[in-house]
Design an enzyme around this catalytic site. Structure first.
Site, PDB file in Angstrom:
ATOM      1  N   HIS A 134       7.201  43.095  -1.917  1.00 22.80           N
ATOM      2  CA  HIS A 134       7.082  44.349  -2.674  1.00 22.80           C
ATOM      3  C   HIS A 134       5.788  45.056  -2.290  1.00 22.80           C
ATOM      4  O   HIS A 134       4.883  44.446  -1.724  1.00 22.80           O
ATOM      5  CB  HIS A 134       7.062  44.077  -4.190  1.00 22.80           C
ATOM      6  CG  HIS A 134       8.415  43.812  -4.762  1.00 22.80           C
ATOM      7  ND1 HIS A 134       8.966  42.555  -4.776  1.00 22.80           N
ATOM      8  CD2 HIS A 134       9.326  44.629  -5.335  1.00 22.80           C
ATOM      9  CE1 HIS A 134      10.175  42.618  -5.332  1.00 22.80           C
ATOM     10  NE2 HIS A 134      10.418  43.858  -5.682  1.00 22.80           N
ATOM     11  N   LYS A 138       2.349  46.302  -7.186  1.00 19.92           N
ATOM     12  CA  LYS A 138       3.151  45.526  -8.145  1.00 19.92           C
ATOM     13  C   LYS A 138       2.257  44.546  -8.896  1.00 19.92           C
ATOM     14  O   LYS A 138       1.460  43.831  -8.299  1.00 19.92           O
ATOM     15  CB  LYS A 138       4.277  44.789  -7.410  1.00 19.92           C
ATOM     16  CG  LYS A 138       5.222  44.069  -8.361  1.00 19.92           C
ATOM     17  CD  LYS A 138       6.530  43.700  -7.701  1.00 19.92           C
ATOM     18  CE  LYS A 138       7.404  42.866  -8.619  1.00 19.92           C
ATOM     19  NZ  LYS A 138       7.764  43.566  -9.859  1.00 19.92           N
TER      20      LYS A 138
HETATM   21  N1  NAP Z   1      14.429  46.513 -13.078  1.00 19.79           N
HETATM   22  C1  NAP Z   1      14.329  47.239 -11.953  1.00 19.79           C
HETATM   23  O1  NAP Z   1      15.336  47.623 -11.323  1.00 19.79           O
HETATM   24  C2  NAP Z   1      12.953  47.621 -11.459  1.00 19.79           C
HETATM   25  C3  NAP Z   1      12.787  48.382 -10.312  1.00 19.79           C
HETATM   26  C4  NAP Z   1      11.495  48.781  -9.955  1.00 19.79           C
HETATM   27  C5  NAP Z   1      10.410  48.412 -10.739  1.00 19.79           C
HETATM   28  N2  NAP Z   1      10.611  47.642 -11.846  1.00 19.79           N
HETATM   29  C6  NAP Z   1       9.515  47.276 -12.759  1.00 19.79           C
HETATM   30  O2  NAP Z   1       9.236  48.424 -13.545  1.00 19.79           O
HETATM   31  C7  NAP Z   1       7.856  48.420 -13.929  1.00 19.79           C
HETATM   32  C8  NAP Z   1       7.221  49.757 -13.529  1.00 19.79           C
HETATM   33  O3  NAP Z   1       7.263  49.880 -12.122  1.00 19.79           O
HETATM   34  P1  NAP Z   1       6.598  51.148 -11.388  1.00 19.79           P
HETATM   35  O4  NAP Z   1       6.777  50.882  -9.935  1.00 19.79           O
HETATM   36  O5  NAP Z   1       7.084  52.406 -11.981  1.00 19.79           O
HETATM   37  O6  NAP Z   1       5.070  50.912 -11.817  1.00 19.79           O
HETATM   38  P2  NAP Z   1       3.913  51.997 -11.943  1.00 19.79           P
HETATM   39  O7  NAP Z   1       4.050  53.048 -10.885  1.00 19.79           O
HETATM   40  O8  NAP Z   1       2.634  51.231 -12.052  1.00 19.79           O
HETATM   41  O9  NAP Z   1       4.238  52.703 -13.339  1.00 19.79           O
HETATM   42  C9  NAP Z   1       4.049  52.113 -14.586  1.00 19.79           C
HETATM   43  C10 NAP Z   1       3.618  53.226 -15.508  1.00 19.79           C
HETATM   44  O10 NAP Z   1       3.621  52.760 -16.855  1.00 19.79           O
HETATM   45  C11 NAP Z   1       2.438  53.267 -17.477  1.00 19.79           C
HETATM   46  N3  NAP Z   1       2.092  52.466 -18.646  1.00 19.79           N
HETATM   47  C12 NAP Z   1       1.408  51.311 -18.704  1.00 19.79           C
HETATM   48  N4  NAP Z   1       1.308  50.900 -19.988  1.00 19.79           N
HETATM   49  C13 NAP Z   1       1.947  51.813 -20.741  1.00 19.79           C
HETATM   50  C14 NAP Z   1       2.171  51.951 -22.139  1.00 19.79           C
HETATM   51  N5  NAP Z   1       1.695  51.079 -23.020  1.00 19.79           N
HETATM   52  N6  NAP Z   1       2.884  53.004 -22.563  1.00 19.79           N
HETATM   53  C15 NAP Z   1       3.340  53.921 -21.703  1.00 19.79           C
HETATM   54  N7  NAP Z   1       3.155  53.842 -20.362  1.00 19.79           N
HETATM   55  C16 NAP Z   1       2.457  52.813 -19.895  1.00 19.79           C
HETATM   56  C17 NAP Z   1       1.408  53.213 -16.382  1.00 19.79           C
HETATM   57  O11 NAP Z   1       0.306  54.043 -16.698  1.00 19.79           O
HETATM   58  P3  NAP Z   1      -1.111  53.782 -15.899  1.00 19.79           P
HETATM   59  O12 NAP Z   1      -0.863  54.089 -14.476  1.00 19.79           O
HETATM   60  O13 NAP Z   1      -2.026  54.778 -16.556  1.00 19.79           O
HETATM   61  O14 NAP Z   1      -1.487  52.358 -16.141  1.00 19.79           O
HETATM   62  C18 NAP Z   1       2.207  53.726 -15.178  1.00 19.79           C
HETATM   63  O15 NAP Z   1       2.242  55.132 -15.121  1.00 19.79           O
HETATM   64  C19 NAP Z   1       7.251  47.182 -13.263  1.00 19.79           C
HETATM   65  O16 NAP Z   1       7.274  46.114 -14.207  1.00 19.79           O
HETATM   66  C20 NAP Z   1       8.221  46.896 -12.125  1.00 19.79           C
HETATM   67  O17 NAP Z   1       8.219  45.543 -11.747  1.00 19.79           O
HETATM   68  C21 NAP Z   1      11.862  47.238 -12.212  1.00 19.79           C
END
Ligand code: NAP
Length: 237
Positions: A134, A138
């Site tokens: 990844h 991550k």
């Molecule tokens: N299930 C699936 O198909 C799949 C696919 C892709 C990713 N994921 C998972 O999804 C999650 C997010 O991935 P991503 O790539 O989008 O990560 P990312 O780009 O880091 O986005 C996460 C976002 O959530 C925000 N955040 C953190 N704590 C929060 C809270 N308490 N309330 C509201 N927002 C909050 C972060 O803000 P800050 O930047 O200000 O910290 C950031 O903008 C990860 O756990 C990843 O492993 C799952």
């Protein structure tokens, strides 16, 4: 529908684009940077929420939605030690909660193929390993998808008792190796090895669109239902 996005990072932004393309309205975006409190979800009349944040935030966000009768879809990984507690709250509150460690249809077919291969390999003298790659931002390792793949193998192949990150387990552990490389949306490979040959299956995501589309379709599917659901319910695999 009136949709709220909780977590406006890489996934949240892709979800917004796909939800708008499918005719939904985004009534709230909750993110640390936008400094929006989750309580605006009820004020803004969200009919469903999609949550992709980080391991330390997911449980409280999802609990809030369930307690406030907002059907919620989550794909956040790395918090599943609290999944049973949240499922219990959802049953008590008669809420609607949909979780998938991976929302891509292709990966869910891959999960099924993985279990079939694990069953075939159970009678033969091969060792198994999982590798996942990844992007470098991550926060958790191994990935939620790798853990689901490991659970599929453990159910069907009694050679292993548990999974562990490579070099952290013992001879009864199914090893998972996690690589972090720039700009990789998600690659998972399972290899069975013997002295004579190797057998591998591999899934490579080309973008985040497949995950986001699956999450939006799950929110559409969840409306009007109560209970705890996953991809196997929606795809009837
Ligand atoms: N299930 C699936 O198909 C799949 C696919 C892709 C990713 N994921 C998972 O999804 C999650 C997010 O991935 P991503 O790539 O989008 O990560 P990312 O780009 O880091 O986005 C996460 C976002 O959530 C925000 N955040 C953190 N704590 C929060 C809270 N308490 N309330 C509201 N927002 C909050 C972060 O803000 P800050 O930047 O200000 O910290 C950031 O903008 C990860 O756990 C990843 O492993 C799952």
């Amino acid at each position: 529908m009136n949709l709220a996005i909780i977590g406006y990072g890489k996934m949240g932004k892709t979800i917004e684009k796909i939800a708008l393309d499918r005719g939904h309205k985004i009534v709230a975006k909750i993110d640390k940077l936008q400094n929006n409190d989750i309580s605006i979800l009820t004020e803004k009349g969200a009919e469903a929420a999609i949550e992709f944040t980080e391991p330390s935030s997911a449980f409280e966000n999802l609990k809030y939605c369930i307690e406030n009768k907002i059907p919620v879809v989550s794909g956040t990984t790395g918090w599943l030690d609290k999944y049973d507690a949240l499922s219990e709250i959802c049953q008590q509150e008669k809420g609607a909660f949909f979780y998938a460690s991976n929302f891509s249809v292709g990966v869910n077919l891959f999960f099924k193929l993985n279990k079939l291969l694990a069953e075939l390999m159970a009678q033969h003298n091969y060792t198994a390993k999982i590798e996942e790659t990844h992007h470098t931002q991550k926060k958790d390792a191994p990935s939620g998808t790798a853990i689901t793949l490991a659970q599929g193998i453990l159910q069907r192949n009694k050679q292993y008792e548990k999974w562990a990150l490579k070099d952290k387990g013992d001879e009864n552990s199914l090893p998972i190796e996690a690589f972090r490389v720039n700009d990789v949306p998600g690659t998972h490979e399972i290899t069975y090895h013997s002295e004579i040959d190797d057998i591998s299956i591999k899934h490579t995501a080309h973008s985040r669109e497949g995950f986001a589309l699956g999450a939006v379709i799950a929110a559409e599917w969840l409306l009007g239902k109560t209970g705890v659901f996953g991809m196997q319910d929606m795809l009837k695999l």
